[in-house]
Design a protein around this motif. Structure first.
Motif, short mmCIF file in Angstrom:
data_model
loop_
_atom_site.label_atom_id
_atom_site.label_comp_id
_atom_site.label_asym_id
_atom_site.label_seq_id
_atom_site.Cartn_x
_atom_site.Cartn_y
_atom_site.Cartn_z
N TYR A 46 0.76 -1.27 0.11
CA TYR A 46 -0.02 -0.02 0.14
C TYR A 46 1.03 1.20 0.01
N THR A 47 0.49 2.36 -0.54
CA THR A 47 0.53 3.79 -0.34
C THR A 47 -0.48 4.40 0.46
N GLY A 48 0.06 5.44 1.28
CA GLY A 48 -1.13 6.20 2.09
C GLY A 48 -0.43 7.36 2.14
N VAL A 49 -1.75 8.37 2.54
CA VAL A 49 -1.23 9.76 2.75
C VAL A 49 -1.88 10.01 4.27
N TYR A 50 -1.19 10.46 4.99
CA TYR A 50 -1.51 10.52 6.49
C TYR A 50 -2.25 11.96 6.46
N PRO A 51 -3.53 12.00 6.85
CA PRO A 51 -4.34 13.22 6.79
C PRO A 51 -4.27 14.23 7.99
N ARG A 52 -3.47 13.59 8.85
CA ARG A 52 -3.31 14.46 10.17
C ARG A 52 -2.08 13.86 11.00
N SER A 53 -1.40 14.49 11.80
CA SER A 53 -0.43 14.03 12.48
C SER A 53 -0.85 12.79 13.47
N SER A 54 0.05 11.92 13.58
CA SER A 54 -0.28 10.73 14.16
C SER A 54 0.96 9.76 14.26
N PRO A 55 0.91 8.79 15.25
CA PRO A 55 2.04 7.83 15.26
C PRO A 55 1.87 6.83 13.81
N GLY A 56 2.83 6.35 13.67
CA GLY A 56 2.68 5.68 12.19
C GLY A 56 4.24 4.67 11.96
N GLY A 57 4.17 3.48 11.37
CA GLY A 57 5.32 2.73 11.13
C GLY A 57 5.41 2.62 9.53
N TRP A 58 4.92 3.50 8.95
CA TRP A 58 5.25 3.40 7.36
C TRP A 58 6.58 3.98 6.95
N GLN A 59 6.98 3.46 6.00
CA GLN A 59 8.03 4.38 5.18
C GLN A 59 7.65 5.59 4.67
#
Length: 205
Positions: free
Chosen positions: A158-171
């Motif tokens: 998957y590709t994704g775009v974070y809509p808001r600041s949050s924790p995350g483990g994606w590259q």
């Protein structure tokens, strides 16, 4: 396909792959548009499709369980172009995983047409598919405690775009100024299942 009764008026249909889930979702939307399916919501996920507010669940459960998975439809959804700066802190890591340079990794990503398979995690976050299997990448070994809004990221297929600041483990491979979620907008989410997405590289001014 396997159909499971959920709650009072929902049906969860399990399939074997994300591609099958996208195909089933498109087919059910088509049936609802034609008036052949009365349902309140049709919600796709990674390998399931939920039909909520469904009339005559038993009939639909039997019909879907006995039916073959529909063919993947031609890409006909709305096209959304997202401007992106390929400046993410993990771009070099992704490029190394792909066996190429950071510039080439950005070119490959921008040259791909994606489709929103499903939404989740946070309001406005779409899980975009389209990269070939050889370009799938693992999540980070250690998640970040804060990922900036607008970060363009990769994980697995998957590709994704974070809509808001949050924790995350994606590259993280880039950033966009596009607003993915705006509760004053109709619809609030910029991306919806079935939407086609292209990332358009922009240069810093």
């Amino acid at each position: 396909m396997r159909a499971l009764l959920v709650g009072d008026d929902a049906l969860l249909v399990e399939v074997s792959s994300g591609q099958d889930a996208q195909a089933l979702h498109a087919e059910l939307l088509r049936r609802r548009a034609e008036g052949a399916l009365r349902v309140r919501e049709i919600v796709p996920a990674a390998r399931t499709v939920l039909l909520d507010g469904l009339a005559d669940r038993a009939r639909w459960a039997a019909e879907l369980a006995a039916a073959p998975v529909p063919a993947v439809p031609a890409r006909a959804g709305e096209l959304v172009e997202l401007p992106v700066r390929y400046d993410g802190p993990d771009l070099a890591v992704v490029a190394e995983h792909w066996g190429t340079t950071a510039r080439e990794a950005a070119r490959l990503h921008a040259g791909t047409e994606f489709t929103v398979a499903f939404c989740g995690f946070a309001p406005g976050f779409g899980y975009l598919t389209g990269l070939p299997d050889r370009y799938h990448v693992p999540r980070r070994a250690t998640p970040r405690t804060s990922v900036p809004a607008g970060s363009v990221a990769l994980a697995g297929p998957y590709t994704g775009v974070y809509p808001r600041s949050s924790p995350g483990g994606w590259q993280l491979i880039g950033t966009t100024d596009a607003v993915l979620w705006d509760h004053t907008r109709e619809p609030a989410a910029l991306l919806a299942p079935g939407t086609r997405v292209r990332f358009v590289p922009v240069e810093e001014a």
